[in-house]
Design a protein around this motif. Structure first.
Motif, PDB file in Angstrom:
ATOM      1  N   UNK A   1       0.419  -1.135  -0.055  1.00 34.78           N
ATOM      2  CA  UNK A   1       0.352  -0.381   0.311  1.00 34.78           C
ATOM      3  C   UNK A   1       0.904   1.149   0.259  1.00 34.78           C
ATOM      4  N   UNK A   2       1.930   1.829   0.689  1.00 36.39           N
ATOM      5  CA  UNK A   2       3.146   2.623   0.480  1.00 36.39           C
ATOM      6  C   UNK A   2       3.283   2.495  -0.814  1.00 36.39           C
ATOM      7  N   UNK A   3       3.913   1.076  -1.711  1.00 39.93           N
ATOM      8  CA  UNK A   3       3.672   1.427  -2.798  1.00 39.93           C
ATOM      9  C   UNK A   3       3.068   2.210  -3.814  1.00 39.93           C
ATOM     10  N   UNK A   4       1.997   1.418  -3.085  1.00 37.75           N
ATOM     11  CA  UNK A   4       0.902   2.372  -3.891  1.00 37.75           C
ATOM     12  C   UNK A   4       0.516   3.785  -4.031  1.00 37.75           C
TER      13      UNK A   4
ATOM     14  N   UNK B   1      -9.750   4.475  -3.100  1.00 44.86           N
ATOM     15  CA  UNK B   1      -9.841   5.412  -4.398  1.00 44.86           C
ATOM     16  C   UNK B   1      -8.008   6.034  -5.162  1.00 44.86           C
ATOM     17  N   UNK B   2      -7.523   5.989  -4.540  1.00 42.09           N
ATOM     18  CA  UNK B   2      -6.513   6.331  -3.390  1.00 42.09           C
ATOM     19  C   UNK B   2      -5.693   5.764  -4.443  1.00 42.09           C
ATOM     20  N   UNK B   3      -5.539   4.587  -4.202  1.00 39.23           N
ATOM     21  CA  UNK B   3      -4.609   3.401  -5.164  1.00 39.23           C
ATOM     22  C   UNK B   3      -5.326   3.094  -5.811  1.00 39.23           C
ATOM     23  N   UNK B   4      -6.003   3.327  -6.595  1.00 37.44           N
ATOM     24  CA  UNK B   4      -6.413   3.492  -7.756  1.00 37.44           C
ATOM     25  C   UNK B   4      -5.829   4.314  -8.510  1.00 37.44           C
TER      26      UNK B   4
ATOM     27  N   UNK C   1      -3.712  -7.719  -5.039  1.00 40.20           N
ATOM     28  CA  UNK C   1      -3.254  -8.185  -3.823  1.00 40.20           C
ATOM     29  C   UNK C   1      -3.432  -7.611  -2.483  1.00 40.20           C
ATOM     30  N   UNK C   2      -4.137  -6.362  -2.876  1.00 39.35           N
ATOM     31  CA  UNK C   2      -4.463  -5.363  -1.742  1.00 39.35           C
ATOM     32  C   UNK C   2      -5.356  -5.367  -1.231  1.00 39.35           C
ATOM     33  N   UNK C   3      -6.781  -5.541  -1.462  1.00 47.46           N
ATOM     34  CA  UNK C   3      -8.197  -5.631  -1.837  1.00 47.46           C
ATOM     35  C   UNK C   3      -8.002  -7.784  -1.120  1.00 47.46           C
TER      36      UNK C   3
ATOM     37  N   UNK D   1      -0.531   5.006   8.689  1.00 46.44           N
ATOM     38  CA  UNK D   1      -2.174   5.074   8.860  1.00 46.44           C
ATOM     39  C   UNK D   1      -2.606   3.359   9.103  1.00 46.44           C
ATOM     40  N   UNK D   2      -1.703   2.381   8.197  1.00 51.20           N
ATOM     41  CA  UNK D   2      -1.783   0.960   8.363  1.00 51.20           C
ATOM     42  C   UNK D   2      -1.667   0.218   9.594  1.00 51.20           C
ATOM     43  N   UNK D   3      -0.054   0.938  10.313  1.00 46.28           N
ATOM     44  CA  UNK D   3       0.407   0.355  11.135  1.00 46.28           C
ATOM     45  C   UNK D   3      -0.847   0.878  12.343  1.00 46.28           C
ATOM     46  N   UNK D   4      -1.124   2.177  12.202  1.00 48.63           N
ATOM     47  CA  UNK D   4      -1.862   1.957  13.164  1.00 48.63           C
ATOM     48  C   UNK D   4      -3.080   1.359  13.578  1.00 48.63           C
ATOM     49  N   UNK D   5      -3.421   1.105  12.311  1.00 47.79           N
ATOM     50  CA  UNK D   5      -4.461   0.007  12.346  1.00 47.79           C
ATOM     51  C   UNK D   5      -4.661  -1.312  12.741  1.00 47.79           C
ATOM     52  N   UNK D   6      -3.466  -1.935  12.066  1.00 49.34           N
ATOM     53  CA  UNK D   6      -3.165  -3.158  12.146  1.00 49.34           C
ATOM     54  C   UNK D   6      -3.055  -3.362  13.895  1.00 49.34           C
ATOM     55  N   UNK D   7      -1.500  -2.696  14.636  1.00 52.86           N
ATOM     56  CA  UNK D   7      -1.319  -2.696  16.038  1.00 52.86           C
ATOM     57  C   UNK D   7      -2.873  -2.459  16.710  1.00 52.86           C
TER      58      UNK D   7
END
Length: 233
Positions: free
Chosen positions: A96-99, A144-147, A157-159, A207-213
């Motif tokens: 997701x960071x790459x996208x 929307x961002x990744x699109x 893969x992200x989906x 953002x992702x790490x916050x949610x997953x943590x």
């Protein structure tokens, strides 16, 4: 499109794809809790139509890892283990960071305007304590961002990662409350406006790490022995 309205399902789609989209949204919005078993008959009643397209949708979502067959015509959303949370965190941060980086390369004012509208609706959902609305709009913001990155392989893969993580995010919302859900969306949009690829990637990674943590913390606080066993495996 009004960001507060659910995405429309094209009316011309075959029944099994329409049902697939509806069931997929239920999973992404946490309407089916991890470990909660539901019958095919029950899902047919909720989604409408006949059992055949429901079975086909379930088969597809099972192959994607979003559902598990439990026998007796029952399915459930998998309960995440700590090891799976770690794997999902690694995969999501990397892809997701790459996208986000790729999206920043081609970001337009129209994209940032759309993301701001989605994020404003998301903030209203947080203020209203609307966990389902928060999850739906958070998913829409990211997709929307990744699109904009225009990478079908990475997005596919992200989906899959989102289908696995989203139901546990709903539990997290229930435990922590929507008021305690920080995000890095404003920072992401600002980075897109500057076309700062590194800052966009870093904001989404955080953002992702916050949610997953937060998911990991909820697993560690699981109140029953079965949940503790799942979290420890």
């Amino acid at each position: 499109m009004d960001p507060e309205e659910p995405a429309d399902t094209p009316s011309h789609l075959p029944a099994h794809l329409t049902i697939y989209g509806q069931l997929r949204e239920m999973i992404l919005c946490g309407d089916l809790a991890p470990g909660q078993a539901v019958t095919i008959q029950g899902l047919t009643g909720m989604l409408g139509g006949s059992a055949t397209p429901v079975r086909e949708a379930i088969r597809r979502l099972t192959s994607e890892g979003a559902l598990l067959f439990q026998g007796n015509r029952r399915v459930s959303v998998p309960v995440l283990t700590l090891a799976e949370v770690e794997a999902l965190t690694f995969g999501r941060v990397a892809l997701e960071a790459e996208l986000a980086r790729r999206a920043a390369l081609v970001a337009t004012p129209a994209l940032t305007q759309e993301l701001r509208a989605i994020d404003a609706a998301l903030d209203r959902a947080i203020g209203q304590g609307d966990a389902r609305g928060y999850l739906r709009l958070n998913h829409r913001f990211h997709m929307t961002l990744y699109a904009a990155a225009d990478s079908a392989i990475l997005s596919q893969a992200v989906n899959g990662f989102w289908l696995r993580a989203a139901p546990s995010l709903r539990i997290m919302c229930g435990r922590l409350g929507t008021q305690n859900l920080p995000d890095m969306h404003h920072e992401t949009i600002a980075a897109l406006e500057r076309r700062d690829t590194g800052a966009a990637a870093a904001a989404i990674a955080r953002d992702i790490r916050q949610g997953m943590d937060n998911i990991r913390a909820v697993l560690l606080e699981a109140p029953d022995d079965a949940s503790r066993d799942a979290a420890a495996s």
